[in-house]
Design a protein around this motif. Sequence first.
Motif, PDB file in Angstrom:
ATOM      1  N   ILE A   1       0.865  -1.178   0.000  1.00 16.90           N
ATOM      2  CA  ILE A   1       0.000   0.000   0.000  1.00 16.90           C
ATOM      3  C   ILE A   1       0.903   1.229   0.000  1.00 16.90           C
ATOM      4  CG2 ILE A   1      -1.768   1.262   1.280  1.00 16.90           C
ATOM      5  CD1 ILE A   1      -2.794  -1.503   2.213  1.00 16.90           C
ATOM      6  N   PRO A   2       0.956   1.967  -1.110  1.00 22.04           N
ATOM      7  CA  PRO A   2       1.962   3.010  -1.288  1.00 22.04           C
ATOM      8  C   PRO A   2       1.572   4.393  -0.768  1.00 22.04           C
ATOM      9  CG  PRO A   2       0.746   2.767  -3.306  1.00 22.04           C
ATOM     10  CD  PRO A   2       0.189   1.748  -2.325  1.00 22.04           C
ATOM     11  N   TYR A   3       0.409   4.540  -0.146  1.00 26.44           N
ATOM     12  CA  TYR A   3      -0.052   5.863   0.263  1.00 26.44           C
ATOM     13  C   TYR A   3       0.903   6.528   1.252  1.00 26.44           C
ATOM     14  CZ  TYR A   3      -4.522   4.215  -1.605  1.00 26.44           C
ATOM     15  OH  TYR A   3      -5.513   3.709  -2.395  1.00 26.44           O
ATOM     16  N   GLY A   4       1.038   7.843   1.117  1.00 30.07           N
ATOM     17  CA  GLY A   4       1.829   8.625   2.064  1.00 30.07           C
ATOM     18  C   GLY A   4       1.033   8.866   3.339  1.00 30.07           C
ATOM     19  N   ASP A   5       1.716   9.408   4.341  1.00 25.76           N
ATOM     20  CA  ASP A   5       1.076   9.634   5.643  1.00 25.76           C
ATOM     21  C   ASP A   5      -0.159  10.519   5.549  1.00 25.76           C
ATOM     22  OD1 ASP A   5       3.042   8.092   6.809  1.00 25.76           O
ATOM     23  OD2 ASP A   5       4.272   9.809   7.387  1.00 25.76           O
ATOM     24  N   SER A   6      -0.066  11.648   4.818  1.00 20.81           N
ATOM     25  CA  SER A   6      -1.202  12.565   4.746  1.00 20.81           C
ATOM     26  C   SER A   6      -2.377  11.940   3.998  1.00 20.81           C
ATOM     27  CB  SER A   6      -0.798  13.894   4.103  1.00 20.81           C
ATOM     28  OG  SER A   6      -0.290  13.680   2.808  1.00 20.81           O
ATOM     29  N   GLN A   7      -2.100  11.142   2.977  1.00 16.17           N
ATOM     30  CA  GLN A   7      -3.192  10.492   2.245  1.00 16.17           C
ATOM     31  C   GLN A   7      -3.869   9.434   3.109  1.00 16.17           C
ATOM     32  OE1 GLN A   7      -2.201   8.882  -1.590  1.00 16.17           O
ATOM     33  NE2 GLN A   7      -4.332   8.675  -2.166  1.00 16.17           N
ATOM     34  N   LEU A   8      -3.084   8.687   3.881  1.00 17.03           N
ATOM     35  CA  LEU A   8      -3.672   7.698   4.786  1.00 17.03           C
ATOM     36  C   LEU A   8      -4.581   8.375   5.812  1.00 17.03           C
ATOM     37  CD1 LEU A   8      -0.617   5.358   5.404  1.00 17.03           C
ATOM     38  CD2 LEU A   8      -2.777   4.717   4.304  1.00 17.03           C
TER      39      LEU A   8
ATOM     40  N   PHE B   1     -10.630   4.099   4.642  1.00 15.32           N
ATOM     41  CA  PHE B   1      -9.494   3.245   4.984  1.00 15.32           C
ATOM     42  C   PHE B   1      -9.630   2.901   6.455  1.00 15.32           C
ATOM     43  CE2 PHE B   1      -5.018   2.204   5.833  1.00 15.32           C
ATOM     44  CZ  PHE B   1      -4.710   1.444   4.717  1.00 15.32           C
ATOM     45  N   PRO B   2      -9.220   1.696   6.876  1.00 16.91           N
ATOM     46  CA  PRO B   2      -9.321   1.322   8.295  1.00 16.91           C
ATOM     47  C   PRO B   2      -8.612   2.341   9.194  1.00 16.91           C
ATOM     48  CG  PRO B   2      -8.700  -0.573   6.975  1.00 16.91           C
ATOM     49  CD  PRO B   2      -8.649   0.619   6.067  1.00 16.91           C
ATOM     50  N   ARG B   3      -9.140   2.520  10.381  1.00 23.57           N
ATOM     51  CA  ARG B   3      -8.546   3.462  11.330  1.00 23.57           C
ATOM     52  C   ARG B   3      -7.409   2.808  12.093  1.00 23.57           C
ATOM     53  NH1 ARG B   3     -12.198   7.539  14.228  1.00 23.57           N
ATOM     54  NH2 ARG B   3     -10.093   7.877  14.959  1.00 23.57           N
ATOM     55  N   ARG B   4      -6.364   3.554  12.278  1.00 26.07           N
ATOM     56  CA  ARG B   4      -5.198   3.076  13.031  1.00 26.07           C
ATOM     57  C   ARG B   4      -5.444   3.200  14.534  1.00 26.07           C
ATOM     58  NH1 ARG B   4      -0.970   7.100  10.698  1.00 26.07           N
ATOM     59  NH2 ARG B   4      -2.506   7.207   9.069  1.00 26.07           N
ATOM     60  N   PHE B   5      -4.592   2.555  15.306  1.00 32.97           N
ATOM     61  CA  PHE B   5      -4.634   2.682  16.759  1.00 32.97           C
ATOM     62  C   PHE B   5      -3.212   2.798  17.276  1.00 32.97           C
ATOM     63  CE2 PHE B   5      -4.409  -1.775  15.730  1.00 32.97           C
ATOM     64  CZ  PHE B   5      -3.495  -2.295  16.632  1.00 32.97           C
ATOM     65  N   LYS B   6      -3.063   3.297  18.487  1.00 31.97           N
ATOM     66  CA  LYS B   6      -1.756   3.488  19.110  1.00 31.97           C
ATOM     67  C   LYS B   6      -1.258   2.185  19.718  1.00 31.97           C
ATOM     68  CE  LYS B   6      -0.232   7.843  19.766  1.00 31.97           C
ATOM     69  NZ  LYS B   6       0.711   8.232  18.746  1.00 31.97           N
TER      70      LYS B   6
ATOM     71  N   LEU C   1      -5.170  -3.154  12.201  1.00 32.69           N
ATOM     72  CA  LEU C   1      -5.386  -4.589  12.374  1.00 32.69           C
ATOM     73  C   LEU C   1      -5.301  -5.278  11.024  1.00 32.69           C
ATOM     74  CD1 LEU C   1      -8.290  -4.711  14.966  1.00 32.69           C
ATOM     75  CD2 LEU C   1      -5.875  -5.236  15.331  1.00 32.69           C
ATOM     76  N   GLU C   2      -4.588  -6.384  11.009  1.00 30.84           N
ATOM     77  CA  GLU C   2      -4.392  -7.162   9.787  1.00 30.84           C
ATOM     78  C   GLU C   2      -5.735  -7.540   9.144  1.00 30.84           C
ATOM     79  OE1 GLU C   2      -2.729 -11.252  10.133  1.00 30.84           O
ATOM     80  OE2 GLU C   2      -1.022 -10.314   9.120  1.00 30.84           O
ATOM     81  N   SER C   3      -6.697  -7.944   9.959  1.00 32.68           N
ATOM     82  CA  SER C   3      -7.995  -8.365   9.424  1.00 32.68           C
ATOM     83  C   SER C   3      -8.740  -7.218   8.755  1.00 32.68           C
ATOM     84  CB  SER C   3      -8.866  -8.960  10.531  1.00 32.68           C
ATOM     85  OG  SER C   3      -9.138  -7.974  11.519  1.00 32.68           O
ATOM     86  N   GLU C   4      -8.617  -5.999   9.302  1.00 34.93           N
ATOM     87  CA  GLU C   4      -9.288  -4.849   8.713  1.00 34.93           C
ATOM     88  C   GLU C   4      -8.641  -4.455   7.387  1.00 34.93           C
ATOM     89  OE1 GLU C   4      -9.321  -1.846  11.748  1.00 34.93           O
ATOM     90  OE2 GLU C   4     -10.833  -2.914  12.922  1.00 34.93           O
ATOM     91  N   LEU C   5      -7.319  -4.570   7.301  1.00 38.68           N
ATOM     92  CA  LEU C   5      -6.634  -4.279   6.038  1.00 38.68           C
ATOM     93  C   LEU C   5      -7.019  -5.299   4.970  1.00 38.68           C
ATOM     94  CD1 LEU C   5      -3.103  -3.345   7.385  1.00 38.68           C
ATOM     95  CD2 LEU C   5      -4.809  -1.789   6.426  1.00 38.68           C
ATOM     96  N   ALA C   6      -7.074  -6.568   5.368  1.00 41.76           N
ATOM     97  CA  ALA C   6      -7.454  -7.619   4.419  1.00 41.76           C
ATOM     98  C   ALA C   6      -8.874  -7.387   3.912  1.00 41.76           C
ATOM     99  CB  ALA C   6      -7.328  -8.994   5.077  1.00 41.76           C
ATOM    100  N   ALA C   7      -9.788  -6.996   4.802  1.00 36.17           N
ATOM    101  CA  ALA C   7     -11.173  -6.727   4.397  1.00 36.17           C
ATOM    102  C   ALA C   7     -11.219  -5.527   3.454  1.00 36.17           C
ATOM    103  CB  ALA C   7     -12.039  -6.475   5.633  1.00 36.17           C
ATOM    104  N   TRP C   8     -10.427  -4.498   3.720  1.00 37.43           N
ATOM    105  CA  TRP C   8     -10.384  -3.309   2.868  1.00 37.43           C
ATOM    106  C   TRP C   8      -9.909  -3.669   1.460  1.00 37.43           C
ATOM    107  CZ3 TRP C   8      -6.283  -0.659   0.523  1.00 37.43           C
ATOM    108  CH2 TRP C   8      -6.602   0.592   0.006  1.00 37.43           C
ATOM    109  N   ILE C   9      -8.875  -4.505   1.378  1.00 42.21           N
ATOM    110  CA  ILE C   9      -8.358  -4.928   0.070  1.00 42.21           C
ATOM    111  C   ILE C   9      -9.410  -5.748  -0.674  1.00 42.21           C
ATOM    112  CG2 ILE C   9      -6.642  -6.413  -1.055  1.00 42.21           C
ATOM    113  CD1 ILE C   9      -4.647  -5.398   1.117  1.00 42.21           C
TER     114      ILE C   9
END
Length: 78
Positions: A26-33, A42-47, A56-64
């Motif tokens: 996934i080549p997106y830059g920080d501001s695009q993410l 796009f799935p939301r990140r967490f600290k 979360l791996e599962s959320e990224l897989a679902a997004w793809i």
Amino acid sequence: MNNDTAPSPHFDRPVTVKVLREQWGIPYGDSQLLRLEREGKFPRRFKLGGRVNAWLESELAAWIKERAASRDTATVAV
């Protein structure tokens, strides 16, 4: 050997931004993410701690999978 610390097959692994780009392609830059996350596209990140964020791996897989499914249903202009 003690396997108590080994992740279970159902463990949802965190994916850092480095792994997101290098291993998930996934080549997106920080501001695009950040923009995509705010827009709910796009799935939301967490600290994880400190300055480390992850998805979360599962959320990224679902997004793809959603992206691929939309490709299959999109109409193509000829």
